[in-house]
Enzyme design. Structure first.
Site, PDB file in Angstrom:
ATOM      1  N   GLU A  29     -19.727-115.547  51.456  1.00  0.00           N
ATOM      2  CA  GLU A  29     -18.687-113.846  50.793  1.00  0.00           C
ATOM      3  C   GLU A  29     -19.152-113.496  49.757  1.00  0.00           C
ATOM      4  OE1 GLU A  29     -14.728-111.868  50.074  1.00  0.00           O
ATOM      5  OE2 GLU A  29     -14.665-114.178  49.935  1.00  0.00           O
ATOM      6  N   ARG A  57     -15.595-130.883  51.359  1.00  0.00           N
ATOM      7  CA  ARG A  57     -15.448-130.432  49.851  1.00  0.00           C
ATOM      8  C   ARG A  57     -15.652-131.536  48.397  1.00  0.00           C
ATOM      9  NH1 ARG A  57     -11.923-126.142  47.313  1.00  0.00           N
ATOM     10  NH2 ARG A  57     -13.745-125.971  45.562  1.00  0.00           N
ATOM     11  N   LYS A 101     -12.977-119.453  42.928  1.00  0.00           N
ATOM     12  CA  LYS A 101     -13.991-118.481  43.298  1.00  0.00           C
ATOM     13  C   LYS A 101     -12.796-117.287  42.391  1.00  0.00           C
ATOM     14  CE  LYS A 101     -16.870-116.950  46.022  1.00  0.00           C
ATOM     15  NZ  LYS A 101     -17.322-116.468  47.404  1.00  0.00           N
TER      16      LYS A 101
END
Length: 717
Positions: free
Chosen positions: A212, A433, A443
């Protein structure tokens, strides 16, 4: 002489049948003169798992290779060649090659039925068809597991009969497995296991990395990008698509998009194609209308807090049973972006009370009148990631969606979208992850740090962004090695940065030129008796073990600077070693007259003793001549972690765990060679550590160098 080359990384369900047919030919004298070699690749010459050179002709087709062997085989004399061909070349052996049970279940059941009253696949004696089918099953771990469990009685009976009555088969299997095992052992030493058998990989692999553009890539994104690149380009020779998930105009900027492209290139990742979710806004809009008209979605104006409560407690929205016309009309209002439209969203009609809360009527479209950085004012409605991702994955031909394990609860949601819209299915593989101690990868929280001024930007060396760790001194080769060593495992671990930086040290130590720096505060001036009266310089290697780095000028004079800590460690008349010079004896130590700081050394007198043995001295110190060179002012910067807790829990307030001081600056003087260093150069200040040049020296402006952790204790600092 014939030659067969076998790709040891290839699917053994394809290679083992050919090897068994050849070995039987050797047993009966058909193929006495044939050389078999193995290559550590998945495709020989980049084309196929096998390569045959026979009678001056080259073949790489499975069917063509088998045809040539069958034509020359004495083994087939008197057998039903047509029936053998039907099994081997007609595709029935190939049907047993896929590595997912769903694909091979039908062929196995058909074989089980065929063998009901038979001991051999064709005729009444062992044929090449038996060997090829047996090899395809033995080479496919999914099929082999089913046979070992006795799931198909007739196949299991026949499989064991062929193996028991032909003892020469075992060495062929062992030989092929030995080559595969060598590769696995090598991978194991590297610390990664990529042998995860992606389903349907034999039909081609297309992966995607969908960032993104609302921030800079961090080390967690790097793992996702590198794994997708590895499976697409190294393991399966497929295709990698970089698709920007640009569905939220409130957060996205062109700046972030450009930075992501640059960071991927920096990591050596070259997508075969770059696309944007915004390229598909019309198709996504149409698919949403399709769901609305099929009563599989509805428009909802429930307030956010109420919606969250209802989803949590399994309560249906009051709008859930609105008519098709009402839902379509409200979606049109959303599309206009007017005052009425912004009140509404569209939700998928999945479930009200599914135990998996991700399936409780998730939002799939929102109204946002803000201009989009690519499409401008054209759209006022935007799909959510969970709606857009599976649809665009299917449309773009993605075969395998690699997703972090945090999406596991949303995988049923992903599949629901495809089934509800009757779109091509996509295989999903979850991987863990990458988390690090005392590090935030959110983020949202990283953005807060930037906007509040806690850090100086997204490339701050205390940040886990690619740009931040690069600025700290991480090499790209080390970054790739470390991440790929973690592999696609699903085990969630909290990694320690010491391992990360220890990997980096392997890369920088052999190529980092050695220099000298002395801290300015309380630096001690030492007079050196026996030194030449006039200062002079000598050429010395920049790196004692790497002569290719060239030489540097080392200045010598009768007055030198020494670090205060070293001076305080000296004893009267102790013999020490001045690195790059020789031994000296401490003849005089003068201390401060300040009663509050008697230990402070103010000056020293040393007497050269160059015939002394450097191996016998305890103190081996760095120093700088005060004459014969221009001492370069430098600022050495070290850092600590931004947070004090190894792992923040959901209920933790970040502000309660902020490290009070995270930046430490030391003014120092460095040898004259430092003036030649450029930004991004990596060096070692001997006995101080490795440093990256963040700002090169300019007259009137000191050089700034960032300390690079080495994997020892306090690596964050």
């Amino acid at each position: 002489m014939a030659a067969l080359t076998v790709a040891s990384k290839a699917n053994q369900a394809i290679t083992l049948p050919v090897l068994l047919v050849i070995q039987q030919g050797k047993e009966n004298g058909s193929f006495v003169d044939i050389n078999i070699a193995f290559e550590d690749v998945d495709k020989v010459s980049g084309k196929a798992p096998l390569k045959l050179v026979l009678d001056g002709e080259t073949s790489q087709s499975f069917n063509e290779i088998n045809s040539k062997f069958l034509a020359k085989s004495k083994f087939l004399q008197g057998q039903d060649l047509k029936s053998v061909d039907e099994w081997i070349i007609g595709g029935r052996v190939g049907a047993l090659a896929p590595t997912d049970f769903k694909s091979i279940e039908g062929p196995l059941l058909e074989l089980d039925s065929h063998l009901t009253l038979r001991s051999h696949v064709v005729g009444y004696t062992l044929s090449a068809a038996d060997l090829a089918v047996w090899g395809a099953i033995r080479g496919n771990k999914v099929a082999y597991a089913a046979i070992k469990k006795g799931a198909m009685v007739n196949v299991t009976r026949w499989f064991k009969f062929v193996e028991d009555t032909n003892p020469w088969i075992a060495p062929v299997v062992q030989s092929l497995n030995a080559h595969a095992q060598e590769r696995k052992v090598a991978k194991s030493k590297e610390g990664a296991n990529y042998d995860i058998a992606l389903p349907d990989a034999d039909k081609g692999v297309v992966t995607r990395f969908p960032p993104e553009p609302s921030g800079y890539l961090h080390i967690g994104h790097a793992k996702a990008a590198l794994l997708n690149d590895y499976f697409a380009h190294e393991m399966y020779k497929g295709t990698l698509i970089c698709r920007f998930d640009d569905t939220n105009p409130s957060k996205e900027r062109e700046e972030f998009q450009e930075a992501i492209v640059e960071d991927l290139a920096l990591m050596g990742i070259k997508p075969d194609k770059t696309s944007y979710t915004s390229d598909y806004f019309q198709e996504l809009y149409d698919q949403c209308v399709t769901l609305l008209k099929a009563c599989k979605a509805y428009a909802d104006d429930t307030e956010r807090e109420t919606m969250q409560y209802e989803r949590m407690h399994g309560i249906a929205s009051k709008r859930r049973d609105a008519s098709i016309d009402e839902n379509v009309a409200r979606f049109e209002e959303m599309k206009k972006g007017n005052e009425e439209g912004v009140r509404w969203c569209v939700r998928a009609k999945m479930s009200v009370d599914n135990p998996n809360k991700a399936m409780r009527d998730p939002v799939i479209y929102r109204c946002n009148p803000q201009p989009h950085h690519r499409t401008g004012d054209k759209w006022k409605v935007y799909p959510t990631y969970d709606f857009a991702c599976p649809i665009v994955d299917s449309m773009e031909g993605i075969t395998h969606a690699l997703r972090t394990i945090e999406y596991r609860d949303r995988n049923p949601q992903y599949n629901w979208m495809l089934e509800a819209l009757d779109l091509r299915k996509v295989n999903i593989w979850d991987f863990a992850r990458m988390n690090f101690v005392r590090t935030l990868l959110s983020k949202r929280k990283l953005t807060k740090f930037v906007e509040s001024g806690i850090v100086k930007g997204w490339d701050d060396p205390r940040f886990p962004t690619i740009r931040g760790i690069r600025r700290r001194g991480m090499t790209i080769d080390a970054l790739r090695e470390f991440i790929l060593k973690q592999g696609p495992s699903r085990n969630i671990v909290n990694l320690d940065w010491t391992l990360f930086w220890a990997t980096n040290k392997k890369y920088i130590d052999p190529i980092a030129p050695r220099h000298t720096a002395i801290a300015k505060d309380d630096a001690v001036t030492a007079t050196v008796k026996g030194a030449r009266v006039a200062p002079y310089t000598e050429d010395k290697p920049k790196h004692g073990k790497n002569p290719e780095l060239g030489t540097k000028k080392v200045a010598y004079s009768s007055e030198i600077l020494i670090d205060q800590a070293d001076a305080q460690a000296f004893a009267q008349d102790e013999e020490i070693t001045l690195m790059n010079w020789g031994n000296a004896i401490v003849r005089k130590i003068s201390h401060s007259l300040n009663p509050l700081n008697r230990s402070l050394v103010t000056d020293l007198e040393l007497e050269l003793h160059l015939q002394g043995d450097v191996k016998t001295t305890k103190q081996k110190i760095t120093w700088l001549a005060t004459s014969g060179q221009e001492l370069i002012p430098v600022e050495l910067v070290d850092f600590d972690f931004l947070i004090t807790k190894d792992k923040l829990e959901e209920e933790d307030n970040v502000d309660d765990f902020m490290t009070p001081q995270t930046e430490f600056r030391t003014s120092a003087l460095a040898d004259g060679n430092v003036a030649e260093l450029k930004e991004d150069d990596v060096i070692q200040f001997e006995r101080k550590g490795y440093f990256r040049v963040d700002r090169a020296f300019k007259h009137g402006e000191k050089a700034v160098l960032f300390c690079i952790p080495t994997g020892k204790a306090n690596a964050g600092k």
